[in-house]
Scaffold this motif. Structure first.
Motif, short mmCIF file in Angstrom:
data_model
loop_
_atom_site.label_atom_id
_atom_site.label_comp_id
_atom_site.label_asym_id
_atom_site.label_seq_id
_atom_site.Cartn_x
_atom_site.Cartn_y
_atom_site.Cartn_z
N MET A 74 -25.22 148.42 64.73
CA MET A 74 -24.58 147.67 65.79
C MET A 74 -24.68 146.16 65.56
SD MET A 74 -23.21 149.86 67.70
CE MET A 74 -23.25 151.64 67.84
N ARG A 75 -25.79 145.71 65.01
CA ARG A 75 -25.91 144.28 64.70
C ARG A 75 -24.91 143.87 63.62
NH1 ARG A 75 -31.42 145.45 65.31
NH2 ARG A 75 -31.68 145.74 63.05
N ILE A 76 -24.72 144.71 62.62
CA ILE A 76 -23.76 144.39 61.57
C ILE A 76 -22.34 144.35 62.15
CG2 ILE A 76 -22.70 145.25 59.45
CD1 ILE A 76 -25.44 146.31 58.64
N VAL A 77 -22.02 145.27 63.05
CA VAL A 77 -20.70 145.26 63.70
C VAL A 77 -20.50 143.95 64.47
CG1 VAL A 77 -19.28 146.35 65.48
CG2 VAL A 77 -20.51 147.77 63.83
N LEU A 78 -21.52 143.52 65.18
CA LEU A 78 -21.42 142.25 65.92
C LEU A 78 -21.25 141.07 64.97
CD1 LEU A 78 -24.12 142.81 68.70
CD2 LEU A 78 -21.64 142.71 69.02
N LEU B 70 -9.50 141.28 59.98
CA LEU B 70 -9.38 142.00 58.71
C LEU B 70 -10.56 141.69 57.80
CD1 LEU B 70 -7.79 143.74 56.69
CD2 LEU B 70 -6.53 141.67 56.03
N ALA B 71 -10.98 140.43 57.75
CA ALA B 71 -12.13 140.05 56.93
C ALA B 71 -13.39 140.76 57.41
CB ALA B 71 -12.32 138.54 56.96
N GLY B 72 -13.59 140.82 58.73
CA GLY B 72 -14.73 141.54 59.27
C GLY B 72 -14.67 143.02 58.97
N GLY B 73 -13.47 143.59 59.05
CA GLY B 73 -13.31 145.01 58.74
C GLY B 73 -13.61 145.33 57.29
N ILE B 74 -13.16 144.45 56.39
CA ILE B 74 -13.44 144.65 54.97
C ILE B 74 -14.94 144.58 54.71
CG2 ILE B 74 -13.15 143.63 52.68
CD1 ILE B 74 -10.31 142.85 53.53
N PHE C 99 -12.58 148.40 64.22
CA PHE C 99 -13.72 148.30 65.13
C PHE C 99 -13.68 149.28 66.30
CE2 PHE C 99 -13.54 144.20 63.02
CZ PHE C 99 -14.88 143.94 62.75
N ILE C 100 -12.52 149.83 66.62
CA ILE C 100 -12.41 150.70 67.79
C ILE C 100 -12.21 152.16 67.38
CG2 ILE C 100 -11.04 151.21 69.86
CD1 ILE C 100 -10.43 148.19 70.04
N ALA C 101 -11.19 152.41 66.59
CA ALA C 101 -10.89 153.79 66.19
C ALA C 101 -11.99 154.37 65.32
CB ALA C 101 -9.55 153.84 65.46
N THR C 102 -12.77 153.53 64.66
CA THR C 102 -13.81 154.02 63.74
C THR C 102 -15.12 154.37 64.45
OG1 THR C 102 -14.37 151.69 63.32
CG2 THR C 102 -12.94 152.78 61.73
N ASP C 103 -15.14 154.32 65.75
CA ASP C 103 -16.33 154.76 66.50
C ASP C 103 -16.71 156.16 66.03
OD1 ASP C 103 -18.30 155.29 68.39
OD2 ASP C 103 -16.85 155.97 69.88
#
Length: 345
Positions: free
Chosen positions: A21-25, A222-226, A279-283
């Motif tokens: 969760m910290r990495i996602v944030l 996109l950068a965060g997702g990559i 960030f959402i669909a990948t839950d």
């Protein structure tokens, strides 16, 4: 020499819920920074209000369920939910929207089903869908992005905080003077007025690729997702399937009638396409389980997003697409999870 042996299991997973969760944030930080740069500091107050509400609501729910508070409050999942919901709301949305939406997401969409790991629906999208259906007017009051060449009044930090906490603007201002539609909403309205796609996208709110400001916000997302993919926090199947489905649908309709349908680049750089994909669909809890199931799940979200945007009643359909595919996950898993050795299909 005798070596002490602990009971099984002997393999310790390198990732805890809190670390993930910290990495996602952290991965959301570029999106937040660009959002604040284009739309002001309202988002930061929304995140603060949402996070406080999420932690308080989580504590109440855990106490009612007689669960320990510390490990669950520290895992960061409630703050991720609040942050994702805040990113979906207008920066000047009144405080009670983020508070009620977050409380609904944590209490009913998460703990009603058994808490973290048991919720069948994405909590942030449940909270957003409830707010969108219940208060559509408040959710359309977006600010114009900074640098747009139109006459809109820019609020100071104090005026922004006052608007969120009181729900009203200074007496010298009106909501029409400080707000504007989102690019997806503006495009839909212009097309309904009989404009061609070129005429509709000539408005100042549109940029080179998509919505002005939103182009850069989506590139930051996109950068965060990559980064999440590179760190193996998420897997590629859902983002690739969802974005590919949007591209295919948009490309087909654009070829059929380029004067009435936006191209794929516009759909990727406007609205919540990239936020939804990474960030959402990948839950991992509410998504499909197998690789083949994730591809089907992501593609379904992409198709539904495009259909709702183009012919539905809402400018952006990511939230409803995710929730509809959450409903389909048990069926998808039933036919895509590999057979356990020794068991019949």
């Amino acid at each position: 020499m005798i070596f002490p042996t602990a009971p099984a299991p002997h393999v310790v997973a390198p990732d805890s819920v809190g670390r993930v969760m910290r990495i996602v944030l952290y991965a959301l930080l570029p999106t937040v920074v660009l959002h604040v740069a284009f739309f002001g500091v309202g988002l930061l107050l929304q995140i603060a209000l949402g996070s406080a509400t999420a932690l308080v609501t989580e504590a109440v729910a855990l106490r009612l369920r007689r669960k320990p508070l510390e490990p669950f409050l520290k895992d960061g999942s409630a703050i991720v939910t609040a942050t994702l919901l805040a990113l979906c709301l207008p920066p000047l949305a009144p405080w009670w929207l983020i508070v009620s939406g977050t409380a609904f997401a944590i209490l009913l969409a998460k703990h009603l089903y058994g808490g973290l790991g048991a919720n069948p629906f994405n909590p942030a999208m449940v909270g957003y869908a409830v707010l969108l259906v219940s208060f559509p007017v408040q959710l359309l009051q977006w600010l114009p992005p900074a640098g747009m060449d139109i006459e809109h009044v820019k609020l100071t930090v104090g005026e922004t905080i006052g608007a969120i906490l009181t729900g009203s603007l200074p007496s010298r201002l009106t909501w029409d003077a400080v707000t504007s539609p989102t690019p997806l909403d503006a495009l839909r309205t212009n097309l309904k007025m009989g404009m061609t796609m070129a005429e509709a996208q000539a408005a100042p709110i549109f940029g080179t690729l998509g919505g002005r400001g939103w182009e850069w916000i989506n590139l930051a997302t996109l950068a965060g997702g990559i980064a999440l993919l590179a760190l193996r926090i998420i897997r590629w199947h859902i983002p690739v399937a969802m974005l590919s489905a949007i591209v295919v649908c948009a490309s087909l309709m654009y070829v059929v009638d380029p004067g009435a349908y936006a191209g794929p680049i516009f759909h990727l750089t406007s609205g919540a396409s990239l936020l939804g994909a990474f960030f959402i669909a990948t839950d991992p809890i509410s998504a499909a389980t197998s690789d083949r199931g994730r591809l089907i799940y992501g593609a379904g979200i992409g198709v539904l997003t495009y259909v709702i945007r183009t012919w539905g009643g809402y400018p952006d359909g990511v939230a409803f697409a995710v929730l509809l595919m959450n409903l389909s996950v048990p069926l998808i898993d039933r036919y895509t999870i590999p057979r356990i050795y020794g068991h019949a299909r």
